[in-house]
Structure formats: structure tokens, C-alpha cells
Design a protein around this motif. Structure first.
Motif, PDB file in Angstrom:
ATOM      1  N   ALA A 187      14.537  14.842  -7.408  1.00 33.17           N
ATOM      2  CA  ALA A 187      14.047  13.549  -7.904  1.00 33.17           C
ATOM      3  C   ALA A 187      13.762  12.594  -6.753  1.00 33.17           C
ATOM      4  N   ILE A 188      14.625  12.580  -5.748  1.00 38.13           N
ATOM      5  CA  ILE A 188      14.429  11.683  -4.605  1.00 38.13           C
ATOM      6  C   ILE A 188      13.190  12.083  -3.806  1.00 38.13           C
ATOM      7  N   VAL A 189      13.038  13.375  -3.530  1.00 39.61           N
ATOM      8  CA  VAL A 189      11.902  13.844  -2.738  1.00 39.61           C
ATOM      9  C   VAL A 189      10.591  13.600  -3.488  1.00 39.61           C
ATOM     10  N   LEU A 190      10.556  13.907  -4.776  1.00 38.36           N
ATOM     11  CA  LEU A 190       9.343  13.661  -5.559  1.00 38.36           C
ATOM     12  C   LEU A 190       9.003  12.176  -5.602  1.00 38.36           C
ATOM     13  N   ALA A 191       9.998  11.341  -5.795  1.00 41.30           N
ATOM     14  CA  ALA A 191       9.747   9.899  -5.842  1.00 41.30           C
ATOM     15  C   ALA A 191       9.226   9.396  -4.501  1.00 41.30           C
ATOM     16  N   ALA A 192       9.791   9.885  -3.414  1.00 41.04           N
ATOM     17  CA  ALA A 192       9.329   9.456  -2.088  1.00 41.04           C
ATOM     18  C   ALA A 192       7.894   9.903  -1.836  1.00 41.04           C
ATOM     19  N   LEU A 193       7.589  11.145  -2.159  1.00 35.40           N
ATOM     20  CA  LEU A 193       6.246  11.669  -1.948  1.00 35.40           C
ATOM     21  C   LEU A 193       5.223  10.931  -2.800  1.00 35.40           C
ATOM     22  N   LEU A 194       5.515  10.787  -4.073  1.00 37.02           N
ATOM     23  CA  LEU A 194       4.575  10.123  -4.971  1.00 37.02           C
ATOM     24  C   LEU A 194       4.478   8.627  -4.669  1.00 37.02           C
ATOM     25  N   GLY A 195       5.572   8.019  -4.267  1.00 32.22           N
ATOM     26  CA  GLY A 195       5.526   6.611  -3.872  1.00 32.22           C
ATOM     27  C   GLY A 195       4.632   6.421  -2.658  1.00 32.22           C
ATOM     28  N   LEU A 196       4.728   7.328  -1.701  1.00 33.07           N
ATOM     29  CA  LEU A 196       3.874   7.270  -0.524  1.00 33.07           C
ATOM     30  C   LEU A 196       2.404   7.403  -0.912  1.00 33.07           C
ATOM     31  N   ILE A 197       2.111   8.324  -1.820  1.00 35.83           N
ATOM     32  CA  ILE A 197       0.741   8.493  -2.300  1.00 35.83           C
ATOM     33  C   ILE A 197       0.262   7.221  -2.994  1.00 35.83           C
ATOM     34  N   ALA A 198       1.103   6.648  -3.833  1.00 35.04           N
ATOM     35  CA  ALA A 198       0.704   5.443  -4.576  1.00 35.04           C
ATOM     36  C   ALA A 198       0.492   4.259  -3.644  1.00 35.04           C
ATOM     37  N   PHE A 199       1.397   4.045  -2.689  1.00 38.61           N
ATOM     38  CA  PHE A 199       1.227   2.927  -1.766  1.00 38.61           C
ATOM     39  C   PHE A 199       0.004   3.132  -0.866  1.00 38.61           C
ATOM     40  N   SER A 200      -0.263   4.387  -0.481  1.00 41.16           N
ATOM     41  CA  SER A 200      -1.461   4.672   0.311  1.00 41.16           C
ATOM     42  C   SER A 200      -2.721   4.392  -0.493  1.00 41.16           C
ATOM     43  N   ALA A 201      -2.704   4.769  -1.756  1.00 37.15           N
ATOM     44  CA  ALA A 201      -3.856   4.502  -2.618  1.00 37.15           C
ATOM     45  C   ALA A 201      -4.039   3.005  -2.843  1.00 37.15           C
ATOM     46  N   ALA A 202      -2.947   2.271  -2.979  1.00 36.42           N
ATOM     47  CA  ALA A 202      -3.045   0.819  -3.161  1.00 36.42           C
ATOM     48  C   ALA A 202      -3.662   0.174  -1.930  1.00 36.42           C
ATOM     49  N   ARG A 203      -3.292   0.666  -0.774  1.00 31.27           N
ATOM     50  CA  ARG A 203      -3.845   0.105   0.461  1.00 31.27           C
ATOM     51  C   ARG A 203      -5.312   0.478   0.630  1.00 31.27           C
ATOM     52  N   ARG A 204      -5.637   1.711   0.311  1.00 30.71           N
ATOM     53  CA  ARG A 204      -7.015   2.174   0.510  1.00 30.71           C
ATOM     54  C   ARG A 204      -7.978   1.551  -0.484  1.00 30.71           C
ATOM     55  N   TYR A 205      -7.599   1.529  -1.758  1.00 28.24           N
ATOM     56  CA  TYR A 205      -8.510   1.060  -2.800  1.00 28.24           C
ATOM     57  C   TYR A 205      -8.319  -0.410  -3.146  1.00 28.24           C
ATOM     58  N   ARG A 206      -7.334  -1.064  -2.525  1.00 24.69           N
ATOM     59  CA  ARG A 206      -7.058  -2.474  -2.795  1.00 24.69           C
ATOM     60  C   ARG A 206      -6.863  -2.732  -4.285  1.00 24.69           C
ATOM     61  N   ASP A 207      -6.033  -1.887  -4.897  1.00 24.75           N
ATOM     62  CA  ASP A 207      -5.778  -1.978  -6.339  1.00 24.75           C
ATOM     63  C   ASP A 207      -4.283  -2.174  -6.553  1.00 24.75           C
ATOM     64  N   ARG A 208      -3.923  -3.267  -7.208  1.00 23.57           N
ATOM     65  CA  ARG A 208      -2.505  -3.576  -7.438  1.00 23.57           C
ATOM     66  C   ARG A 208      -1.831  -2.556  -8.338  1.00 23.57           C
ATOM     67  N   ARG A 209      -2.585  -1.905  -9.208  1.00 24.29           N
ATOM     68  CA  ARG A 209      -1.968  -0.938 -10.129  1.00 24.29           C
ATOM     69  C   ARG A 209      -1.261   0.181  -9.369  1.00 24.29           C
ATOM     70  N   PHE A 210      -1.863   0.641  -8.283  1.00 28.92           N
ATOM     71  CA  PHE A 210      -1.219   1.676  -7.479  1.00 28.92           C
ATOM     72  C   PHE A 210       0.057   1.150  -6.825  1.00 28.92           C
ATOM     73  N   ALA A 211       0.047  -0.099  -6.427  1.00 27.69           N
ATOM     74  CA  ALA A 211       1.255  -0.691  -5.838  1.00 27.69           C
ATOM     75  C   ALA A 211       2.372  -0.764  -6.872  1.00 27.69           C
ATOM     76  N   PHE A 212       2.035  -1.106  -8.108  1.00 30.63           N
ATOM     77  CA  PHE A 212       3.040  -1.140  -9.170  1.00 30.63           C
ATOM     78  C   PHE A 212       3.606   0.255  -9.432  1.00 30.63           C
TER      79      PHE A 212
END
Length: 101
Positions: free
Chosen positions: A14-39
Motif C-alpha cells: 500500500a505504501i509503495v503503490l501510494a508513493a508511486l501513484l502520488g508521484l505520477i499524480a503530482f507530476s501530471a499536476a505540474r505538467r498539465y497545470r490541473d488542480r485535479r491531479f494535485a488533489f
């Protein structure tokens, strides 16, 4: 495998999956400038912290009062993370618009 060992493995997953997916989501929020990914990244960070609380409770019993999660809640965390991952990578089936005669 004892119950504690199984719970520790599930917490680690659970920790590893959350870290990996969180990294993907924060990267997507930064790249696409979309708050939904940050949430989504914040929610996944919270899921990872829940898994970390369970892991700390298993390795140091009593360190966190009522920190035990149990097998079913951790399995549900992993399932939620897997479904969220699938929502990131699932391809969309785009049907072409109907042609106007």
C-alpha cells in the motif's frame, strides 16, 4: 506466513503503490497545470500515510494508539490504489462523430 507478516507485506504494498501513484499524480499536476491531479496526489499521500501507520503499529506495537488496520482495510486500500492506477492508464475508446449526409 503469520498474520503480522501478511499485514506488514500488505502495508508495504500500500505504501509503495501510494508513493508511486502520488508521484505520477503530482507530476501530471505540474505538467498539465490541473488542480485535479494535485488533489489525487494529496489523496494518495493520505492513503500512503494510513499504510505507514499500520506498518509502524506492526513493527512497534503500542507506538500509535489504535494504529492497527487489519487485513481487510489494507486490502481495500490496495484495491482502491489499483483502481486509481487503472483509471490513469486505461485507454479511452473514442468513437468518431457520425457523419452528416
Amino acid at each position: 506466513m503469520t498474520t503480522n507478516e501478511l499485514l506488514l507485506v500488505l502495508d508495504a504494498i500500500a505504501i509503495v503503490l501510494a508513493a508511486l501513484l502520488g508521484l505520477i499524480a503530482f507530476s501530471a499536476a505540474r505538467r498539465y497545470r490541473d488542480r485535479r491531479f494535485a488533489f489525487v496526489g494529496i489523496a494518495l499521500t493520505a492513503l500512503g500515510l494510513i499504510g505507514a501507520v499500520g506498518a509502524v503499529d506492526l513493527t512497534s506495537p503500542g507506538a500509535i494508539p489504535d494504529g492497527g488496520l487489519g487485513e481487510v482495510p489494507v486490502a481495500l486500500l490496495i484495491l482502491a490504489e489499483a483502481l486509481l492506477y487503472l483509471s490513469f492508464v486505461a485507454s479511452r475508446t473514442w468513437t468518431p462523430p457520425p457523419s452528416n449526409p
